[in-house]
Design an enzyme around this catalytic site. Structure first.
Site, PDB file in Angstrom:
ATOM      1  N   GLY A  96     -61.108   8.161  59.044  1.00  0.00           N
ATOM      2  CA  GLY A  96     -62.331   8.035  58.249  1.00  0.00           C
ATOM      3  C   GLY A  96     -63.190   6.874  58.684  1.00  0.00           C
ATOM      4  NE  ARG A  97     -60.567   1.525  57.652  1.00  0.00           N
ATOM      5  CZ  ARG A  97     -60.272   0.310  57.254  1.00  0.00           C
ATOM      6  NH1 ARG A  97     -61.185  -0.626  57.270  1.00  0.00           N
ATOM      7  NH2 ARG A  97     -59.071   0.031  56.817  1.00  0.00           N
ATOM      8  CE  LYS A 117     -57.776  -0.160  60.665  1.00  0.00           C
ATOM      9  NZ  LYS A 117     -56.355  -0.559  60.546  1.00  0.00           N
ATOM     10  NE  ARG A 180     -55.100   1.214  65.500  1.00  0.00           N
ATOM     11  CZ  ARG A 180     -54.870   1.577  64.235  1.00  0.00           C
ATOM     12  NH1 ARG A 180     -54.396   0.706  63.367  1.00  0.00           N
ATOM     13  NH2 ARG A 180     -55.128   2.799  63.845  1.00  0.00           N
ATOM     14  CG  ASP A 261     -51.569   7.803  56.139  1.00  0.00           C
ATOM     15  OD1 ASP A 261     -50.764   7.854  55.196  1.00  0.00           O
ATOM     16  OD2 ASP A 261     -52.528   7.016  56.172  1.00  0.00           O
ATOM     17  CG  ASN A 262     -50.564   3.793  57.300  1.00  0.00           C
ATOM     18  OD1 ASN A 262     -51.490   4.281  57.935  1.00  0.00           O
ATOM     19  ND2 ASN A 262     -50.735   3.208  56.130  1.00  0.00           N
ATOM     20  CG  ASP A 271     -53.131   1.973  60.039  1.00  0.00           C
ATOM     21  OD1 ASP A 271     -53.896   1.550  60.927  1.00  0.00           O
ATOM     22  OD2 ASP A 271     -53.332   3.029  59.424  1.00  0.00           O
TER      23      ASP A 271
END
Ligand code: AMP
Ligand code: MG
Length: 525
Positions: A96-97, A117, A180, A261-262, A271
Site C-alpha cells: 500500500g506504500r 517504501k 530497502r 504478511d511480515n 518490516d
C-alpha cells in the site's frame, strides 16, 4: 515522473523475474514523485555489494531515484499483492506504500529486490496515504543494519530520502522514503493471497518461483514427484524460520508485529515497525502499543512463528497430495518438526553464549536455570551475557582480562570490562548466581577446549552493543527534530561491529535512566 533512464554509470543491473509472474501477483505502476528528494543517509558498503557506483550514489540523480522521481534503467516498477493474518484476522493487503523497482543482479551473483517504501499510493493502499514518516524509516534503517551486523538474516537498508513533503499523522511529520533490499519480498501472506484469490494453480506457480529463487537445491527435476517437491519446500521454510526465530531470541529481539504478511519465505527478518530489544529479561515483554493482548510478546515468538507457518502449510495442501487427508498428514508431520528444530537451534546458540562446546544432557537445565535467575533479578539480558563473557569476579582491576584480546585494553586506561556492567551486577553478586556459576565452571572444565577458545566463542555470540531503545530514540529525535545526524551516525558505527567489545562501545551498554520501564513503540505508519 521522469521516465528517462538513470545515468548508465550508476551500476544498475536489473532482471525482473517477479514481473514475469502472472499479473494477479502485482500491479504495475511507478512510484509517486515527491517535492524535493534529499537523501539523508546512504549505505555505501551495501551499495558496493550491490555493484552500484559510489560516485553516482552521492549524486543528485541518485536522490531522485531513491525519492521515486526517476526510474533507474531496467526498472519495471510494481506493487506486490499479498494478504495476511493481522493479529489473527485475515485481510487482503498488498504493497500500500511500497514499490518494487526491480531485482538487482549483484557482482557476487545474488538477486536482490530493490524496493522503495513510503513511495506513494498504490491500488493496495486502502485508506492510507502511501507515505512514511522520516523517524520510522530511519528506525528501520538502524534496526535492519544492526540485525545484519549481529549476523541475523534480514532485509537491509540502502538509503533514506527525505521527501520535502510533510505527512499527516497525529501531528504533521516530515516524510521520507526508505530504499530497502531483500532476498525477496515473498511472504507467507503472498501464498495466502494466491490460495484465496488464485487457487491451487496460482499457489503452484508461486511455489515453483519461490523454490527456484530461494531453495534451488530442491530442484524442479521432472523426476521428483510433485508432492515431494512441495513438501521439501515447506520443510525448508520451516527450517529457516526455526533458525531465524532462535537467533532473534538469543539477542533479545522482539519483532512486535509478526503478522503473516511480515514473515518471509526466504527466512529473512522483515518490516521493522514497533520492534525493540529486551532490557530486563522477561518472556512476557511487549513494547508495541498496539499489541495489547501480548500476542507478539518476546516469549510468544516461537509459537507464533509456528502458527504462521501453519497458515503457509494450509495454502500448500492441494499440492502435497491428491488425497487431502494424506496431504494434511504430510503438512502436520512437517510442522511437527518445528519445535525440535527451533529448540535445537536455540540451545546450540545458548551454549555458544556460555562458551560450551558439544552437547551434554544437563546443558538444557543449566541454561534454563540461568534464565530463571536473570528473570528473578530482572537483570539486563544483553549485559548479563557480557558479564559472563568477561566472567566478572575473576577479573583483577587494572589487569588485562583475557589472553590475546588487545582491543579492550588501552594503555593508560582501565580495561573496559572491569567496570560495573549495568543491569547485571546484582545478579552476579548474588549467592544464587555463585551456585549456578560453579555448575557452569564444572561444565567448562569437562570440555577439552581451552578457556581461551570458550571466551572467544562467547565474545562472538554475546553482543556488546544492541540498538537500545533510548539510544535509538535519541538518534531519531536529533535527526527528525534538529536535522542533526551525528548521534545516528555514531550509533550506527557502534552497531556495525557488535562483537568488538571495544572501549568506545562501553557507553552503549548503559541502561536508560528509567531502566526502560514503560517503553512503548508505535507502528510507525
Ligand atoms: P505493516 O503494518 O507495515 O506491515 O503494513 C500492513 C499493511 O498496511 C501493508 O499492506 C501496508 O502496505 C499497508 N500500509 C501501511 N501504512 C500505509 C500507508 N501509510 N498507506 C498505505 N498503506 C499502508
Ligand atoms: Mg508489513
Amino acid at each position: 515522473m521522469t521516465d528517462i533512464s538513470a545515468n548508465p554509470t550508476a551500476g544498475w543491473n536489473f532482471d525482473n523475474s517477479y514481473a514475469r509472474l502472472p499479473e494477479i501477483f502485482y500491479s504495475s505502476l511507478p512510484p509517486v514523485p515527491v517535492r524535493e528528494p534529499q537523501t539523508v543517509i546512504l549505505n555505501d558498503r551495501l551499495a558496493a555489494e550491490l555493484g552500484l557506483n559510489p560516485d553516482w550514489l552521492h549524486s543528485e540523480e541518485a536522490a531522485s531515484v531513491f525519492g521515486g522521481n526517476t526510474l533507474p534503467e531496467g526498472s519495471r516498477p510494481l506493487a506486490q499483492a499479498y494478504a495476511g493474518h493481522q493479529f489473527g484476522g485475515f485481510n487482503r493487503l498488498g504493497d500500500g506504500r511500497a514499490v518494487l523497482l526491480g531485482e538487482q543482479l549483484t557482482p557476487s551473483g545474488h538477486r536482490i529486490d530493490i524496493q522503495l517504501k513510503g513511495s506513494g499510493r498504490t491500488p493496495f493502499s486502502r485508506g492510507g496515504d502511501g507515505r512514511a514518516a522520516l523517524g520510522p524509516m530511519l528506525r528501520e534503517y538502524i534496526i535492519s543494519e544492526a540485525m545484519y551486523a549481529l549476523g541475523i538474516p534480514t532485509t537491509r537498508s540502502l538509503a533514506v530520502t527525505a521527501t520535502g513533503e510533510p505527512i499527516r499523522r497525529e501531528k504533521e511529520l516530515p516524510g521520507a522514503v526508505l530504499t530497502r533490499t531483500a532476498a525477496s519480498h515473498l511472504r507467507v501472506g503472498t501464498f495466502q493471497y494466491a490460495a484465496q484469490w488464485g487457487g491451487p494453480d496460482a499457489v503452484r506457480t508461486l511455489a515453483d518461483y519461490a523454490i527456484e529463487r530461494h531453495y534451488p537445491e530442491i530442484g524442479t527435476d521432472e523426476a521428483v514427484e510433485d508432492g515431494e517437491r512441495y513438501a521439501s519446500f515447506l520443510q525448508s521454510v520451516v527450517e529457516r524460520q526455526a533458525a531465524l526465530i532462535a537467533q532473534w531470541m538469543q539477542v533479545g529481539f522482539i519483532h512486535g508485529v509478526m503478522n503473516t504478511d511480515n514473515m518471509t519465505i526466504s527466512g529473512e527478518s522483515i518490516d521493522y515497525g514497533p520492534c525493540a530489544f529486551l532490557d530486563a529479561y522477561d518472556p512476557s515483554t511487549v513494547f508495541s502499543s498496539i499489541d495489547t493482548g501480548g500476542r507478539y510478546a518476546y516469549g510468544n515468538q516461537p509459537p507464533i512463528a509456528l502458527w504462521n507457518l501453519t497458515r503457509l502449510a494450509e495454502t500448500l495442501i492441494p499440492l502435497l497430495d491428491e488425497d487431502s487427508e494424506r496431504a494434511v498428514e504430510i503438512a502436520q508431520d512437517i510442522l511437527g518438526r518445528f519445535e525440535r528444530l527451533y529448540l535445537d537451534a536455540w540451545f546450540d546458540g545458548m551454549r555458544a553464549k556460555l562458551g560450551l562446546f558439544g552437547r551434554e544432557e544437563e546443558d538444557e537445565k543449566l541454561i534454563a536455570d540461568l534464565l530463571d535467575l536473570v528473570k528473578a533479578f530482572r537483570a539486563d539480558y544483553t549485559n548479563t551475557f557480557v558479564a559472563l563473557t568477561f566472567d566478572r569476579g575473576e577479573i583483577v582491576p587494572g589487569q588485562r582480562t583475557l589472553a590475546g584480546s588487545e582491543s579492550q585494553v588501552r594503555v593508560g586506561a582501565p580495561p573496559t570490562r572491569t567496570a560495573a556492567i549495568p543491569g547485571a551486577d546484582a545478579l552476579i553478586a548474588s549467592g544464587e548466581y555463585r551456585v549456578w556459576r560453579e555448575r557452569w565452571q564444572q561444565r567448562l572444565e569437562r570440555q577439552t577446549q581451552s578457556r581461551e577458545e570458550s571466551v572467544e566463542m562467547m565474545r562472538r555470540h554475546n553482543p556488546a552493543v544492541i540498538p537500545r531503545n533510548h539510544r535509538v530514540e535519541e538518534a531519531l529525535a536529533a535527526a527528525s527534530n534538529a536535522d542533526d545526524y551525528g548521534p545516528l551516525h555514531r550509533l550506527l558505527a557502534a552497531l556495525a561491529d557488535p562483537y568488538a567489545h571495544s572501549a568506545e562501545q562501553a557507553q552503549y551498554a548503559q541502561l536508560p535512566p528509567d531502566a526502560g520501564e514503560g517503553y512503548r513503540t508505535f507502528c510507525g505508519t
